[in-house]
Structure formats: C-alpha cells, structure tokens
Design a protein around this motif. Structure first.
Motif, PDB file in Angstrom:
ATOM      1  N   GLU A 113       0.827  -1.212   0.000  1.00  0.00           N
ATOM      2  CA  GLU A 113       0.000   0.000   0.000  1.00  0.00           C
ATOM      3  C   GLU A 113       0.860   1.261   0.000  1.00  0.00           C
ATOM      4  N   GLN A 114       1.977   1.225   0.721  1.00  0.00           N
ATOM      5  CA  GLN A 114       2.850   2.407   0.791  1.00  0.00           C
ATOM      6  C   GLN A 114       3.462   2.740  -0.565  1.00  0.00           C
ATOM      7  N   VAL A 115       3.942   1.723  -1.276  1.00  0.00           N
ATOM      8  CA  VAL A 115       4.584   2.003  -2.575  1.00  0.00           C
ATOM      9  C   VAL A 115       3.536   2.326  -3.640  1.00  0.00           C
ATOM     10  N   GLN A 116       2.361   1.744  -3.520  1.00  0.00           N
ATOM     11  CA  GLN A 116       1.289   2.070  -4.465  1.00  0.00           C
ATOM     12  C   GLN A 116       0.860   3.525  -4.315  1.00  0.00           C
ATOM     13  N   ALA A 117       0.946   4.049  -3.088  1.00  0.00           N
ATOM     14  CA  ALA A 117       0.545   5.431  -2.830  1.00  0.00           C
ATOM     15  C   ALA A 117       1.432   6.439  -3.558  1.00  0.00           C
ATOM     16  N   VAL A 118       2.653   6.031  -3.940  1.00  0.00           N
ATOM     17  CA  VAL A 118       3.555   6.930  -4.670  1.00  0.00           C
ATOM     18  C   VAL A 118       3.635   6.543  -6.146  1.00  0.00           C
ATOM     19  N   GLY A 119       2.666   5.737  -6.600  1.00  0.00           N
ATOM     20  CA  GLY A 119       2.563   5.444  -8.029  1.00  0.00           C
ATOM     21  C   GLY A 119       3.240   4.182  -8.495  1.00  0.00           C
ATOM     22  N   LEU A 120       3.861   3.428  -7.581  1.00  0.00           N
ATOM     23  CA  LEU A 120       4.544   2.196  -7.970  1.00  0.00           C
ATOM     24  C   LEU A 120       3.551   1.038  -7.950  1.00  0.00           C
ATOM     25  N   ARG A 121       3.600   0.214  -8.977  1.00  0.00           N
ATOM     26  CA  ARG A 121       2.716  -0.948  -9.057  1.00  0.00           C
ATOM     27  C   ARG A 121       3.581  -2.199  -9.162  1.00  0.00           C
ATOM     28  N   PRO A 122       4.107  -2.673  -8.042  1.00  0.00           N
ATOM     29  CA  PRO A 122       5.047  -3.797  -8.086  1.00  0.00           C
ATOM     30  C   PRO A 122       4.374  -5.093  -8.513  1.00  0.00           C
ATOM     31  N   VAL A 123       5.139  -5.941  -9.205  1.00  0.00           N
ATOM     32  CA  VAL A 123       4.618  -7.252  -9.578  1.00  0.00           C
ATOM     33  C   VAL A 123       4.587  -8.171  -8.367  1.00  0.00           C
ATOM     34  N   ASP A 124       5.405  -7.843  -7.360  1.00  0.00           N
ATOM     35  CA  ASP A 124       5.427  -8.655  -6.145  1.00  0.00           C
ATOM     36  C   ASP A 124       6.190  -7.876  -5.078  1.00  0.00           C
ATOM     37  N   VAL A 125       6.032  -8.304  -3.820  1.00  0.00           N
ATOM     38  CA  VAL A 125       6.751  -7.721  -2.688  1.00  0.00           C
ATOM     39  C   VAL A 125       7.331  -8.861  -1.863  1.00  0.00           C
ATOM     40  N   VAL A 126       8.632  -8.805  -1.610  1.00  0.00           N
ATOM     41  CA  VAL A 126       9.309  -9.836  -0.823  1.00  0.00           C
ATOM     42  C   VAL A 126       9.967  -9.182   0.391  1.00  0.00           C
ATOM     43  N   LEU A 127       9.822  -9.802   1.547  1.00  0.00           N
ATOM     44  CA  LEU A 127      10.426  -9.286   2.778  1.00  0.00           C
ATOM     45  C   LEU A 127      11.649 -10.124   3.126  1.00  0.00           C
ATOM     46  N   VAL A 128      12.788  -9.460   3.360  1.00  0.00           N
ATOM     47  CA  VAL A 128      14.029 -10.172   3.630  1.00  0.00           C
ATOM     48  C   VAL A 128      14.805  -9.484   4.750  1.00  0.00           C
ATOM     49  N   SER A 129      15.843 -10.165   5.188  1.00  0.00           N
ATOM     50  CA  SER A 129      16.856  -9.552   6.050  1.00  0.00           C
ATOM     51  C   SER A 129      18.208  -9.831   5.424  1.00  0.00           C
TER      52      SER A 129
ATOM     53  N   LEU B  87      13.795 -14.762  -2.368  1.00  0.00           N
ATOM     54  CA  LEU B  87      14.041 -13.605  -3.228  1.00  0.00           C
ATOM     55  C   LEU B  87      14.623 -14.037  -4.572  1.00  0.00           C
ATOM     56  N   LEU B  88      15.593 -14.942  -4.540  1.00  0.00           N
ATOM     57  CA  LEU B  88      16.195 -15.430  -5.783  1.00  0.00           C
ATOM     58  C   LEU B  88      15.149 -16.136  -6.650  1.00  0.00           C
ATOM     59  N   GLU B  89      14.296 -16.935  -6.025  1.00  0.00           N
ATOM     60  CA  GLU B  89      13.242 -17.625  -6.775  1.00  0.00           C
ATOM     61  C   GLU B  89      12.273 -16.622  -7.404  1.00  0.00           C
ATOM     62  N   THR B  90      11.945 -15.572  -6.659  1.00  0.00           N
ATOM     63  CA  THR B  90      11.014 -14.558  -7.163  1.00  0.00           C
ATOM     64  C   THR B  90      11.644 -13.774  -8.310  1.00  0.00           C
ATOM     65  N   ILE B  91      12.930 -13.454  -8.173  1.00  0.00           N
ATOM     66  CA  ILE B  91      13.649 -12.767  -9.256  1.00  0.00           C
ATOM     67  C   ILE B  91      13.623 -13.625 -10.516  1.00  0.00           C
ATOM     68  N   GLU B  92      13.898 -14.906 -10.349  1.00  0.00           N
ATOM     69  CA  GLU B  92      13.917 -15.818 -11.503  1.00  0.00           C
ATOM     70  C   GLU B  92      12.538 -15.926 -12.146  1.00  0.00           C
ATOM     71  N   LYS B  93      11.508 -15.873 -11.314  1.00  0.00           N
ATOM     72  CA  LYS B  93      10.132 -15.975 -11.813  1.00  0.00           C
ATOM     73  C   LYS B  93       9.778 -14.808 -12.720  1.00  0.00           C
ATOM     74  N   TYR B  94      10.204 -13.607 -12.335  1.00  0.00           N
ATOM     75  CA  TYR B  94       9.761 -12.409 -13.058  1.00  0.00           C
ATOM     76  C   TYR B  94      10.764 -11.874 -14.079  1.00  0.00           C
ATOM     77  N   ARG B  95      12.018 -12.301 -14.008  1.00  0.00           N
ATOM     78  CA  ARG B  95      12.971 -11.735 -14.963  1.00  0.00           C
ATOM     79  C   ARG B  95      12.795 -12.347 -16.353  1.00  0.00           C
ATOM     80  N   LYS B  96      12.389 -13.596 -16.424  1.00  0.00           N
ATOM     81  CA  LYS B  96      12.071 -14.258 -17.698  1.00  0.00           C
ATOM     82  C   LYS B  96      13.205 -14.106 -18.724  1.00  0.00           C
TER      83      LYS B  96
END
Length: 375
Positions: A133-149, A159-168
C-alpha cells in the motif's frame, strides 16, 4: 607512485570508476600500494571491486542525483526486471521519487529489507500488505513484494526464486537509496548464487561503466546489475555522524516502549527529535526506535528550556562536540483522527492510538510524516 604521476587517467577494470588514492569513502578509491601492484600487473581494481573479487563482499557506493537520473533513464530503455530495495525501518526515506516513470514498461519487484528489526509478534503478511500500500501510494505498481533480512539472510532463497520468476531471461537491475542495506542484500545474493566460491566471480565478468555498476553473472549469460545508491537528502543520516547513526539505527529486534501521556507532555528522542502531545484524552503512545535510543519525558511548557540545557549531554545524539553543527529542530503538527504512526524519517516512529493533536520536531531538512500504522 600515485595516480598523479601518470599522464593519463586510470580506471578500475571491475567497475570503470576513475581510480583515486585520496578518499576511502569515495568511488574508485585504491590504496597507493594496491595501485602500484595493479599498474604492474595490468589488473587494476578499486578497493570495492577487489573485495568483491576476492571476498564476495559488496560495498555501498553512491552517486549524484544527475548521475542516478541518467542511469534510471538508461534502465527505462532496457528490457529488464527492476528490483527496488526498501528499508522497512525507514520506508519514506527509502522511496525513489518517480521510479515508476523511470522503470518504463519494465516490471518492478519491491524488496523490504531489515525485517529482522521488527518485533517477532508482527505478522509478515500484514507487513507485506502494508508495504504494498505504501509504494502504491507513490505510483509504484510492483509485480510482487518480498520481505528479507540482508543481515540475517532471511528469505534470500525466496528472493532469488522470485527474481527468476519475473525476470524471464532478462537482466536484473537492483536499485535503492543509500543506507537501505542494498549492499548487504547483494552480498547475500552473491553468496547464495555462488556458494561463496570466489573463483565463480571473476574480474572479467564485471565489465565497467561510468556509473560504477557491478554485474553479477547469471547462468544464461544475463546479469544481476548492482547500481549505486542515490542519496535521499531527507534522511537522518545526513545530520548525524557515522558513530551516532550506529546508535539510532536498530541492530536487532526492536523492543517497543509504551508511554502513558497526558496532554501537554513531551518525549525527547535523544536530542535528535522531539514529540509533543498537545491536546486530546490521556492515552498510550508506543515508541518504535533502536533499543539504545534514550527517551526522556518532560512537560511541554518546559521542553524548550530542557532541550537547550541538555542537548549533547543528557540528550544524545548529537554528541557534545557535534552540537554546534547540528541543525535546529523544525516543528510539524498533525491532527490525528484514527490510529496513525508519526514517523521521524530514519529514526523510527510513534504510534498514536486516540484522536488528538501532536507535533513532531525533526532536524531541518529531515522529514516527519503521518502514515497508516505498520504494526
């Protein structure tokens, strides 16, 4: 032998930065001894690239606004996945203005870093929805959101799996402002992708550019491209010393502190910021700051005098030697109608649960904002 003894400029073969031997905190820094060896061997690396090459250690580097905008414009013309790293502890100070425009038609994956500093009782699904919701409020429409440390290597494999999924099959550009922990996340990506085998990442696999990008090779011939961090001028990092930043930046799980306040009471967050409860019903206010942050309560009518008397002493940071150069505090008033967070950019936040009037005082140039509660 120094760089000045050469008639031509010399550049790092890893990132393309112009070599300099004067300032370790600036791009292209190389110790004089390393410069001599590099010139003799023909393998001249800046200190940042040397540590990456031999230790798989990624260090942060920043660029000017103009350089960063030029780089973003380049990304918009590429066919790539854009990964935007955001500091969960300082979301507002992490946002890159206009990123959605610069990304063009490229998909954007948002990575919320430093999840390890949030209280363990917090539901990650809620934090993920809140960040979306925070990033959408500034106009960003992410394909996904991942939480990491990055520090704890939490969810790096996800995160690596998600990157591989969307980088195509495309390149990946990793972007972020300074101090969000982007280099720490990149280090974990390198470690996970290479098995910490320093022979996998070779100098020849890091073609240089004038923007000091670092390219991490992928199996299919494409790259994860680490970009320099842009300086966000509204961060607390620009008014505190490095030593003081270590004091106010959480290093471990935050232990929230709740204060019962009557109207016309003030909380001092060290000497770096101040919170006034101006009017409303007696209520509880929960403070989310680094565990080493010292919070002091006083009466609103005595707050100005208290601050003037104790700044640099009882109220730290800033330290006594830095008081003279510390910016004056600027007042931001908020009328709270529903539970909200009052955010002191780069420092933390206070959750206000009942309607009332409050004020946040932050150093001149630093932002104070009101947002929907994260917790």
């Amino acid at each position: 032998m120094t760089k000045e003894e050469f008639t031509e400029d010399v550049y790092c073969i890893g990132c393309g930065a112009e070599i300099q031997t004067e300032d370790p905190d600036e791009r292209g820094y190389t110790p004089v001894a390393a410069l001599q060896k590099g010139m003799e061997s023909g393998q001249l690396l800046c200190q940042r690239c040397f540590r990456l090459r031999h230790y798989n250690q990624m260090e942060k580097v920043s660029v000017t606004d103009d350089e960063f905008l030029a780089m973003l414009n380049t990304i918009s013309s590429e066919d790539a996945l854009v990964v935007n790293v955001i500091d969960l502890f300082d979301v507002y100070g992490s946002l890159i203005p206009g990123l959605h425009r610069f990304a063009g038609n490229n998909p954007v994956l948002v990575v919320g870093n430093k999840v390890d500093v949030l209280p363990k009782s917090v539901k990650m699904s809620r934090v993920r929805q809140w960040l979306t919701e925070q990033v959408q409020a500034v106009g960003l429409r992410p394909v996904d959101v991942v939480l990491v440390s990055g520090k704890k290597a939490t969810s790096i494999d996800q995160l690596l799996e998600t990157i591989e999924k969307y980088r195509k099959g495309r390149d990946v550009y990793v972007v972020g402002v300074t101090n969000v922990g982007k280099s720490t996340v990149m280090n974990q990506i390198i470690k996970a992708a290479t098995g910490n085998n320093e022979d996998v990442i070779t100098t020849s696999q890091f073609p240089g550019t004038t923007l000091d990008q670092i390219r991490i090779p992928l199996d299919d011939g494409h790259f994860i491209i680490d970009t320099p961090g842009i300086i966000h001028h509204h961060q607390m990092a620009h008014v505190l010393s490095e030593k003081e930043l270590r004091l106010v930046a959480p290093q471990s799980e935050i232990k929230p502190i709740t204060y019962q306040l009557n109207p016309e009471q003030t909380l001092f967050l060290g000497g770096a910021s101040r919170f006034d409860f101006i009017s409303g019903e007696k209520s509880s206010f929960t403070c989310y700051f680094a565990n080493d942050m010292k919070i002091h309560r006083t009466k609103l009518e005595k707050a100005d005098e208290f601050y003037k008397k104790h700044l640099g002493g009882l109220l730290q940071p800033p330290s006594a030697e830095d008081v003279e150069n510390f910016p004056p505090l600027v007042r931001h008033e908020f009328n709270v109608k529903v539970p909200m967070d009052i955010v002191f950019s780069g420092l933390g936040w206070i959750t206000v649960r009942k309607p009332g009037k409050v004020a946040a005082w932050v150093p001149k140039g630093v932002d104070a904002v009101m947002r929907k509660p994260i917790i």
